[in-house]
Design a protein around this motif. Structure first.
Motif, short mmCIF file in Angstrom:
data_model
loop_
_atom_site.label_atom_id
_atom_site.label_comp_id
_atom_site.label_asym_id
_atom_site.label_seq_id
_atom_site.Cartn_x
_atom_site.Cartn_y
_atom_site.Cartn_z
N ASP A 377 0.95 -1.23 -0.07
CA ASP A 377 -0.04 0.19 -0.24
C ASP A 377 0.67 1.16 0.05
O ASP A 377 2.16 1.03 -0.25
N ALA A 378 0.50 2.46 0.24
CA ALA A 378 1.19 3.46 0.17
C ALA A 378 2.32 3.80 1.11
O ALA A 378 3.16 4.63 0.97
N SER A 379 1.93 3.00 2.25
CA SER A 379 2.92 3.27 3.51
C SER A 379 3.99 1.96 3.55
O SER A 379 5.26 2.27 4.01
N VAL A 380 3.74 0.77 3.25
CA VAL A 380 4.58 -0.19 3.35
C VAL A 380 4.17 -1.47 2.52
O VAL A 380 3.19 -1.69 2.13
N THR A 381 5.22 -2.26 2.21
CA THR A 381 5.16 -3.56 1.51
C THR A 381 5.62 -4.64 2.38
O THR A 381 6.68 -4.67 2.96
N ARG A 382 4.62 -5.72 2.63
CA ARG A 382 5.14 -6.71 3.54
C ARG A 382 4.71 -7.97 2.76
O ARG A 382 4.29 -8.20 1.68
N ALA A 383 5.13 -9.22 3.29
CA ALA A 383 5.25 -10.52 2.83
C ALA A 383 4.99 -11.44 4.13
O ALA A 383 5.63 -11.26 4.96
N ILE A 384 4.40 -12.45 3.75
CA ILE A 384 4.14 -13.46 4.92
C ILE A 384 4.40 -14.87 4.15
O ILE A 384 4.08 -14.93 2.84
N LYS A 385 4.68 -16.01 4.79
CA LYS A 385 5.10 -17.12 4.51
C LYS A 385 4.09 -17.98 5.00
O LYS A 385 3.83 -17.96 6.21
N ILE A 386 3.36 -18.97 4.31
CA ILE A 386 2.39 -19.93 4.94
C ILE A 386 3.04 -21.08 4.10
O ILE A 386 3.57 -21.20 2.99
N GLN A 387 2.71 -22.22 5.08
CA GLN A 387 2.91 -23.63 4.54
C GLN A 387 1.89 -24.61 4.38
O GLN A 387 1.01 -24.82 5.51
N LEU A 388 1.56 -25.14 3.33
CA LEU A 388 0.36 -25.87 2.95
C LEU A 388 0.58 -27.16 2.79
O LEU A 388 1.87 -27.43 2.98
N GLY A 389 -0.11 -28.01 2.29
CA GLY A 389 0.24 -29.47 2.02
C GLY A 389 0.63 -29.80 0.56
O GLY A 389 1.19 -29.04 0.03
#
Length: 418
Positions: A377-389
């Protein structure tokens, strides 16, 4: 009022068709103060159908039947109904007019076999079919009710909503107690964790009932309250819901049949915001879910499927050195994809997803089911990790759900790591 649902059709027994009719009917009539005690399936055999009718009416006040009312030789439910009630068929002028009008609208001639659908059991009150040609039947005898409907889901649903539910509500309006239900929809929290977070169930529910219904998309909490009248039951239901929301509200995205994509769209619309999606591993599934709802053009600017590394570079300006150093499935690339889609679309939010959905392609460092979701967005860029099957199609569904949940949290200002 105690009820049984009977679904008729060989295709249900052999697994060729999933019995969605029973689940829909069960939900609708339960909300009409009817207790569904049993659901059964029988094949296209007259003796089996007659035996099930007898068993059902012997121990239930209401029997709801679907299937076998079509015009072909394997549709034998109408004949079975006549044999069971020892009655003949009569021509219903209203049904015949409906059939003729329908075929006229379609520009097709009415065949004899279609006209014969106007022949109905003489003991039945006809339920008009506004979506097809085969009428339904409402039969009352000896204090018991049998309702017979077509097996075609959209035809059956119209009958249930427009005729059966109103009639049942009228029949049950003077019941001694009143039951109300609601289902809270959660995502991003395992069933066991949610259970522990909610604490002592007796204290929380105070005599009400709650069921935990886990699925790959999240956990549903079905709350059931029975009280002396509609208002009292509603007040208790609201009180319990508010308690649950005070404990686990950040995980609750909706109620009953709401879809997370619909909820996200509504939040964007209400705030005058828009978003765009850059998808790799989900292949456009996020965009598909968002555009399933009317008015989505107001908040969904565009979706880009950038499956190859080259497309990530060309369409989203992902840095080639980043791809080489970290790989396409990485937090760094997910962030650049999110930044890129937000920049080229001019949207308030850029949502991205990249991963390994399987069943091949994994490694020791990045096993199958590794997914990174980026949000800009205009203020921050984030990333998350998820682990699926390791189930590819299930991973696609779960990954898209996680991405939409991440966007919902960002819109509402809920920390992503909470």
């Amino acid at each position: 009022m105690k009820a049984q649902i009977i679904s008729i059709g060989d295709e249900l027994l052999i697994g060729q068709t999933i019995n969605t009719n029973a689940s829909f009917i069960g939900e609708q009539v339960t909300n009409s103060q009817v207790h569904v005690a049993k659901v059964s399936v029988v094949g296209d055999e007259e003796e089996e159908i007659l035996a099930e009718f007898a068993l059902a009416l012997a121990s239930h006040d209401l029997v709801l039947v679907t299937g076998g009312l079509g015009p072909t030789h394997d549709d034998i439910t109408k004949a079975a109904v006549c044999k069971f009630y020892n009655c003949g068929l009569v021509n219903n002028a209203e049904v015949l007019a409906d059939v003729q009008a329908r075929f006229q609208r379609l520009g097709r001639p009415v065949t004899k076999v279609n006209e014969e659908q106007a022949l109905v059991p003489e003991v039945a009150t006809v339920i008009r079919n506004i979506k097809g040609t085969a009428p339904g039947y409402w039969i009352e005898k000896d204090g018991k009710v049998m309702v017979v409907m077509p097996g075609v889901p959209f035809e059956m649903k119209a009958m249930v909503i427009n005729f059966i539910v109103p009639r049942l509500l009228e029949m049950t309006k003077n019941a001694a107690t009143f039951t109300r239900k609601t289902t809270l929809l959660t995502t991003g929290i395992p069933e066991s964790t949610l259970f522990e977070k909610l604490g002592d169930m007796d204290t929380l529910l105070q005599g009400a009932k709650m069921a935990f219904l886990p699925s790959p998309m999240g956990v549903k909490l079905r709350i059931t309250v029975t009280d002396k009248d509609h208002e009292s039951a509603g007040a208790r239901l609201t009180e319990i819901e508010q308690k649950i929301r005070s404990i686990a509200g950040r995980y609750i995205y909706g109620k009953n049949e709401e879809d997370l994509a619909e909820v996200v769209g509504r939040l964007l619309h209400e705030r005058g915001l828009c978003m765009a999606a850059a998808e790799s591993c989900t292949g456009g599934h996020i965009a598909n879910r968002l555009t399933n709802f009317s008015g989505s053009s107001e908040y969904f600017e565009r979706g880009v499927v950038c499956y190859s590394n080259a497309s990530k570079v060309e369409l989203l300006n992902v840095d080639e050195d980043t791809l080489s150093e970290f790989g396409a499935v990485s937090a760094e690339v997910a962030k650049q994809m999110a930044d890129g889609i937000r920049a080229i679309s001019g949207s308030d939010y850029g949502l991205s997803i990249t991963g390994i959905l399987g069943p091949t392609g994994g490694s020791a460092e990045k096993p199958i089911g590794t997914v990174f979701i980026g949000l800009s967005d205009a203020s921050v860029t984030r990333a998350i990790k998820i682990q699926l099957g390791d189930d590819r199609m299930l991973n696609k569904e779960r990954a898209s759900q996680a991405a939409l949940a991440m966007l919902r949290r960002a819109i509402l200002g809920i920390p992503l790591d909470a």
